[in-house]
Design an enzyme around this catalytic site. Structure first.
Site, PDB file in Angstrom:
ATOM      1  N   ARG A 208     -12.059   7.964 -12.788  1.00 43.02           N
ATOM      2  CA  ARG A 208     -11.363   8.211 -11.521  1.00 43.02           C
ATOM      3  C   ARG A 208     -10.656   6.973 -10.990  1.00 43.02           C
ATOM      4  O   ARG A 208      -9.926   7.051 -10.012  1.00 43.02           O
ATOM      5  CB  ARG A 208     -12.355   8.703 -10.459  1.00 43.02           C
ATOM      6  CG  ARG A 208     -12.933  10.079 -10.729  1.00 43.02           C
ATOM      7  CD  ARG A 208     -13.880  10.510  -9.610  1.00 43.02           C
ATOM      8  NE  ARG A 208     -13.256  10.369  -8.313  1.00 43.02           N
ATOM      9  CZ  ARG A 208     -13.897   9.928  -7.217  1.00 43.02           C
ATOM     10  NH1 ARG A 208     -15.163   9.591  -7.261  1.00 43.02           N
ATOM     11  NH2 ARG A 208     -13.256   9.826  -6.062  1.00 43.02           N
TER      12      ARG A 208
ATOM     13  N   ASP B 236       0.831  -1.203   0.000  1.00 42.46           N
ATOM     14  CA  ASP B 236       0.000   0.000   0.000  1.00 42.46           C
ATOM     15  C   ASP B 236       0.863   1.250   0.000  1.00 42.46           C
ATOM     16  O   ASP B 236       0.582   2.217  -0.710  1.00 42.46           O
ATOM     17  CB  ASP B 236      -0.947  -0.018   1.201  1.00 42.46           C
ATOM     18  CG  ASP B 236      -2.105   0.960   1.061  1.00 42.46           C
ATOM     19  OD1 ASP B 236      -2.651   1.118  -0.056  1.00 42.46           O
ATOM     20  OD2 ASP B 236      -2.485   1.560   2.084  1.00 42.46           O
TER      21      ASP B 236
END
Length: 100
Positions: free
Chosen positions: A62, A17
């Site tokens: 997006r 992450d």
């Protein structure tokens, strides 16, 4: 540490992450994690050097689809990750700071 001498799976997911965050910075996108999937192929041994790489695979509006690989120095793949990030504006973060 998870089992003795082995990285906890959550720590490995955190590395992916965080790596994706650096990737987004490099490509100039503000985005937040929508989903993160990690496939653990072999144990991530503490004290062993690894290489992690990440790439932006595609954009859909997006949505940013990214992937990453964690490999030993001999090229053996230890873990992979895919993630979906949603682009946001700076106001997204400002609003989050205002909420209790």
């Amino acid at each position: 540490m998870g089992a003795p001498g082995i990285a906890h799976g959550g720590a490995v997911a955190t590395v992916f992450d965080d790596l994706f965050g650096f990737l987004l910075f490099i490509i100039g996108e503000l985005a937040v994690t929508r989903s993160l999937n990690v496939d653990y192929v072999a144990p991530v041994r503490l004290g062993t050097p690894y290489t992690v790489t990440a790439s932006l695979d595609r954009r859909e509006g997006r949505r940013l689809y990214v992937s990453a690989h964690l490999r030993r120095s001999d090229g053996y793949e230890i873990a992979t990750a895919t993630a979906l990030f949603m682009t946001v504006t700076i106001e997204h973060f400002a609003r989050a700071l205002e909420q209790p």
